[in-house]
Motif scaffolding. Structure first.
Motif, mmCIF file in Angstrom:
data_model
loop_
_atom_site.group_PDB
_atom_site.id
_atom_site.type_symbol
_atom_site.label_atom_id
_atom_site.label_comp_id
_atom_site.label_asym_id
_atom_site.label_seq_id
_atom_site.Cartn_x
_atom_site.Cartn_y
_atom_site.Cartn_z
ATOM 1 N N PRO A 81 0.343 0.278 -11.416
ATOM 2 C CA PRO A 81 0.934 -0.822 -12.170
ATOM 3 C C PRO A 81 1.088 -2.137 -11.421
ATOM 4 O O PRO A 81 1.441 -3.139 -12.037
ATOM 5 C CB PRO A 81 2.314 -0.270 -12.555
ATOM 6 N N GLY A 82 0.842 -2.188 -10.131
ATOM 7 C CA GLY A 82 0.996 -3.491 -9.479
ATOM 8 C C GLY A 82 1.126 -3.437 -7.976
ATOM 9 O O GLY A 82 2.200 -3.688 -7.424
ATOM 10 N N LEU A 83 0.046 -3.118 -7.273
ATOM 11 C CA LEU A 83 0.049 -3.089 -5.819
ATOM 12 C C LEU A 83 0.291 -4.494 -5.279
ATOM 13 O O LEU A 83 -0.048 -5.498 -5.915
ATOM 14 C CB LEU A 83 -1.294 -2.558 -5.319
ATOM 15 N N ALA A 84 0.872 -4.593 -4.079
ATOM 16 C CA ALA A 84 1.138 -5.891 -3.461
ATOM 17 C C ALA A 84 -0.168 -6.658 -3.239
ATOM 18 O O ALA A 84 -1.272 -6.094 -3.269
ATOM 19 C CB ALA A 84 1.867 -5.689 -2.136
ATOM 20 N N ALA A 129 -1.102 -6.094 1.732
ATOM 21 C CA ALA A 129 -1.346 -4.643 1.722
ATOM 22 C C ALA A 129 -2.846 -4.352 1.799
ATOM 23 O O ALA A 129 -3.389 -3.671 0.926
ATOM 24 C CB ALA A 129 -0.731 -4.028 0.469
ATOM 25 N N PRO A 130 -3.524 -4.828 2.839
ATOM 26 C CA PRO A 130 -4.981 -4.610 2.913
ATOM 27 C C PRO A 130 -5.372 -3.139 3.025
ATOM 28 O O PRO A 130 -6.356 -2.709 2.420
ATOM 29 C CB PRO A 130 -5.387 -5.402 4.164
ATOM 30 N N GLU A 131 -4.597 -2.359 3.788
ATOM 31 C CA GLU A 131 -4.936 -0.942 3.949
ATOM 32 C C GLU A 131 -4.785 -0.196 2.627
ATOM 33 O O GLU A 131 -5.574 0.702 2.316
ATOM 34 C CB GLU A 131 -4.057 -0.313 5.031
ATOM 35 N N GLU A 132 -3.768 -0.564 1.864
ATOM 36 C CA GLU A 132 -3.551 0.100 0.577
ATOM 37 C C GLU A 132 -4.693 -0.181 -0.386
ATOM 38 O O GLU A 132 -5.194 0.730 -1.064
ATOM 39 C CB GLU A 132 -2.224 -0.360 -0.032
ATOM 40 N N GLY A 139 -10.887 8.162 -3.228
ATOM 41 C CA GLY A 139 -9.665 7.441 -3.555
ATOM 42 C C GLY A 139 -9.655 6.879 -4.954
ATOM 43 O O GLY A 139 -8.614 6.808 -5.605
ATOM 44 N N ALA A 140 -10.821 6.434 -5.432
ATOM 45 C CA ALA A 140 -10.882 5.822 -6.756
ATOM 46 C C ALA A 140 -11.094 6.846 -7.861
ATOM 47 O O ALA A 140 -10.953 6.505 -9.039
ATOM 48 C CB ALA A 140 -12.013 4.783 -6.794
ATOM 49 N N GLY A 141 -11.412 8.077 -7.484
ATOM 50 C CA GLY A 141 -11.756 9.085 -8.482
ATOM 51 C C GLY A 141 -10.753 9.254 -9.601
ATOM 52 O O GLY A 141 -11.105 9.219 -10.773
ATOM 53 N N PRO A 142 -9.440 9.454 -9.277
ATOM 54 C CA PRO A 142 -8.478 9.708 -10.349
ATOM 55 C C PRO A 142 -7.904 8.449 -10.992
ATOM 56 O O PRO A 142 -7.122 8.560 -11.920
ATOM 57 C CB PRO A 142 -7.365 10.473 -9.620
ATOM 58 N N PRO A 190 3.959 -0.739 -2.916
ATOM 59 C CA PRO A 190 3.282 0.103 -1.914
ATOM 60 C C PRO A 190 2.618 1.306 -2.585
ATOM 61 O O PRO A 190 2.949 1.665 -3.717
ATOM 62 C CB PRO A 190 4.423 0.569 -1.002
ATOM 63 N N LEU A 191 1.691 1.931 -1.878
ATOM 64 C CA LEU A 191 1.177 3.222 -2.331
ATOM 65 C C LEU A 191 2.243 4.291 -2.119
ATOM 66 O O LEU A 191 3.088 4.164 -1.228
ATOM 67 C CB LEU A 191 -0.078 3.605 -1.535
#
Length: 230
Positions: A2-5, A10-13, A22-25, A212-213
């Motif tokens: 819904p809204g990562l920084a 948050a480059p690593e996230e 990571g993108a699969g789900p 954050p994740l």
């Protein structure tokens, strides 16, 4: 999601979302540059959104409805910016009014969004069960947004059984790791096929719970099944 920084914060996230597996789900990720699209294109957000689209993930621009108080022209202008600058795949109409009286205004807004972007994926961010008439307006409804302490005892509105689970989303913060499987069961029982569970809470004043994740992101990726997509 819904809204990562912002990607600069948050480059690593953001990178974690497009690494193998990571993108699969992921069903969709909301892009919120500066309470909307911002006043000019942001290169970091453009790059992050492009990587997600290349990985096959929908990117939705966040539009703040302010519970129906937002000026219609401003809302449409923000939608144009998201489409022109970031090539978003649709929109999250956040803080969407949920009552019956709001139906004409919400229909008008969604019609305008589909005119701007033919085939746009539209999510209405009510955060609660709205009047059932809203279900006929958009692709998905966010029917829960809040803490785990409320979610674990929540119940779905009776009218939701007339619609497939793919129509409903639940966003839950403060879910402890030991209760992750229980949270997934609640989502399945209530018929919500798109979820976001995080152990982050709204008690941290520096960032919101969605920025954050989750601390257990890798576990969520491995445990999400075909019945619930994150």
């Amino acid at each position: 999601m819904p809204g990562l920084a912002h990607p600069l914060l948050a480059p690593e996230e953001w990178n974690a979302l497009t690494r193998p597996g990571g993108a699969g789900p992921l069903h969709w990720v909301v892009l919120n540059v500066a309470d909307g699209p911002g006043v000019q294109p942001d290169p970091s957000c453009l790059e992050a959104a492009g990587r997600l689209r290349n990985a096959g993930v929908r990117v939705l621009g966040r539009l703040d409805s302010a519970y129906g108080l937002r000026d219609f022209g401003e809302l449409v202008s923000d939608a144009h910016r998201f489409t022109d600058w970031y090539r978003t795949d649709g929109f999250l109409l956040d803080r969407c009014p949920a009552d019956r009286a709001a139906l004409p205004a919400v229909r008008r807004a969604v019609h305008a969004l589909r005119t701007i972007h033919d085939g746009a994926h539209i999510v209405l961010g009510h955060g609660t069960h709205p009047h059932p008439g809203h279900a006929d307006i958009a692709d998905q409804l966010v029917t829960f947004s809040g803490p785990w302490s409320d979610y674990r005892w929540s119940q779905a509105a009776e009218w939701t059984v007339d619609h497939p689970p793919e129509r409903f989303c639940h966003l839950v913060h403060g879910v402890p790791r030991p209760h992750l499987e229980e949270a997934l069961r609640v989502a399945r029982w209530q018929g919500a096929a798109t979820v976001w569970f995080t152990d982050r809470t709204d008690r941290d004043s520096r960032v919101g719970p969605w920025e954050p994740l989750p601390g257990y992101w890798d576990e969520v990726v491995s445990r999400v099944g075909t019945g619930v997509s994150e």
